[in-house]
Design a protein around this motif. Structure first.
Motif, short mmCIF file in Angstrom:
data_model
loop_
_atom_site.label_atom_id
_atom_site.label_comp_id
_atom_site.label_asym_id
_atom_site.label_seq_id
_atom_site.Cartn_x
_atom_site.Cartn_y
_atom_site.Cartn_z
N HIS A 1 48.40 -8.63 29.78
CA HIS A 1 49.27 -9.74 29.38
C HIS A 1 50.55 -9.56 30.16
N TYR A 2 51.40 -10.56 30.17
CA TYR A 2 52.71 -10.47 30.81
C TYR A 2 52.59 -10.11 32.29
N PRO B 1 48.03 -12.06 20.73
CA PRO B 1 47.69 -11.95 22.14
C PRO B 1 48.68 -11.12 22.94
N GLY B 2 49.93 -11.07 22.48
CA GLY B 2 50.88 -10.20 23.16
C GLY B 2 50.42 -8.75 23.11
N THR C 1 43.46 -12.09 34.11
CA THR C 1 44.67 -12.81 33.75
C THR C 1 44.28 -14.09 33.05
N ARG D 1 46.22 -21.84 26.45
CA ARG D 1 46.12 -20.74 25.49
C ARG D 1 44.93 -20.98 24.57
N GLY E 1 48.87 -15.32 29.53
CA GLY E 1 48.63 -14.07 30.26
C GLY E 1 49.63 -13.77 31.35
N ARG F 1 51.11 -3.47 29.92
CA ARG F 1 50.20 -4.62 29.87
C ARG F 1 50.22 -5.45 31.14
#
Ligand code: TXA
Ligand code: MG
Length: 336
Positions: A224-225, A218-219, A335, A51, A141, A318
């Motif tokens: 993301h996710y 970052p979320g 990612t 991260r 990510g 996302r």
């Protein structure tokens, strides 16, 4: 590995005390925890997660009495929300206290705090007797883990210990509310909904849009996710038509759907619950399972538009690929 017992929690506490890193269950997703007052231990969490260092971590507290040690200038609204929803899936962004290390906040003058509602997490925090900084226990990510085996598959032995607490009850990350300004603001939707927050606060509360959010969250990044396999959202009515078109082109296609149907040849079929809570509970597990098949493409139908589906819609928008559906080999998604 069986569900964590007292002796496992005791070992995890020893690991935290000696500056180690422990993955642990919460009611939302699994976290990757370190002693929040130990910058070296926190640095290892960032390294394992890959991260970027300027993205802050959530600090997990044993109970609401720790709030005053970790935040300052705490508004009444914070106590109102904490009393109503803690332990539970709600993170409060407040002005940080001097004790909070820079490594935890990514250098910001605010801090994210929550008391998680999971018996293993609470036992860990209570026996540790302090705060545990923990992001979700996935690589930056990627899809968050909702079972201990997701953590094991993704991080292997990089965490010093993985506490198993079974599948996470909620399955999506906590609601994040900023109380830094006069008006509270939802930074990330979750199981504690806007109407639940408004009722507890006695005032309306807005959900931040990307433009409104100047904090680093970052979320809130557009991508993301996300699973490794390109994931595309398609209108429910077009799901099978699109899927068969891709199968005809020789692609191996996974379909994630709330509509029970006959499994058809050439399609890998994943049925999700049709109620929003059940869907949230199973979404990440289903994405992990589908991703593990290393198919060419995954199709998921657009979730409904009403408020109960907001957190699911947010994560799916996302997690899904920005590339053209029929050209998934040129996926442009980043990612992290
Ligand atoms: O449900 C959850 O919140 C899980 C469990 C493990 O507690 N944690 C989680 O952590 O989702 P993470 O790091 O994956 O996402 C935390 C989010 C990030 O988007 C981060 O930027 C935001 O919280 N955050 C943390 N501190 C913040 C701050 N001071 N200001 C703004 N956003 C903050
Ligand atoms: Mg995360």
């Amino acid at each position: 590995m069986p569900i964590a017992k007292d002796k496992d929690v005791a070992r995890a506490v020893e690991i935290l005390r000696s500056g180690g890193v422990v993955a642990f269950p919460t009611e939302t997703v699994y976290g990757l925890g370190a002693d929040a007052l130990n910058p070296q231990a926190v640095a290892r969490v960032f390294a394992i997660k890959r991260r970027p260092p300027d993205h802050p971590l959530i600090v997990h507290l044993p109970d609401v009495s720790y709030l005053k040690d970790w935040a300052c200038d705490i508004p009444r609204a914070a106590y109102r929300l904490a009393e109503k929803f803690w332990p539970g899936p709600l993170t409060l962004i407040l002005k940080r206290a001097a004790i909070v290390p820079d490594s935890v906040t990514g250098g910001q003058d605010s801090v994210g705090l929550r008391v998680p509602g999971h018996p293993v997490a609470l036992a860990l925090l209570e026996k540790f007797g302090g705060a545990v900084a923990a992001p979700s226990a996935n690589r930056f990510g990627h899809v968050s883990p909702t079972r201990a085996e997701h953590v094991r598959e993704e991080l292997g032995s990089e965490a010093d210990m993985i506490l198993d607490g079974g599948p996470c009850r909620v399955g999506l990350e906590s609601t994040i509310v900023s109380l830094l300004d006069a008006r509270p603001l939802i930074l990330r939707p979750g199981a504690i909904s806007r109407s639940m927050l408004a009722e507890a606060l006695g005032e309306e509360i807005e959900t931040g849009t990307a433009e409104k959010i100047t904090l680093r969250t970052p979320g809130m990044l557009v991508s993301h996710y996300a699973p490794h396999t390109p994931l595309h959202k398609v209108p429910a009515a077009e799901l099978y038509e699109r899927a068969f078109a891709l199968v005809t082109q020789g692609q191996r296609v996974g379909v994630l759907t709330r509509q029970a149907g006959e499994p058809a040849s050439g399609l890998h079929y994943y049925l999700l619950p049709s109620d929003p809570k059940g869907y949230a509970h199973e979404l990440y597990d289903t994405l992990h399972k589908a991703d593990a098949r290393r198919l060419d493409v995954l199709l998921i139908e657009d979730p409904p538009q009403d408020e109960a589906w907001l957190a699911v819609r947010d994560r799916l928008s996302r997690a899904t690929s920005t590339s053209k559906l029929l050209n998934s080999s040129t996926d442009t998604r980043e990612t992290g």
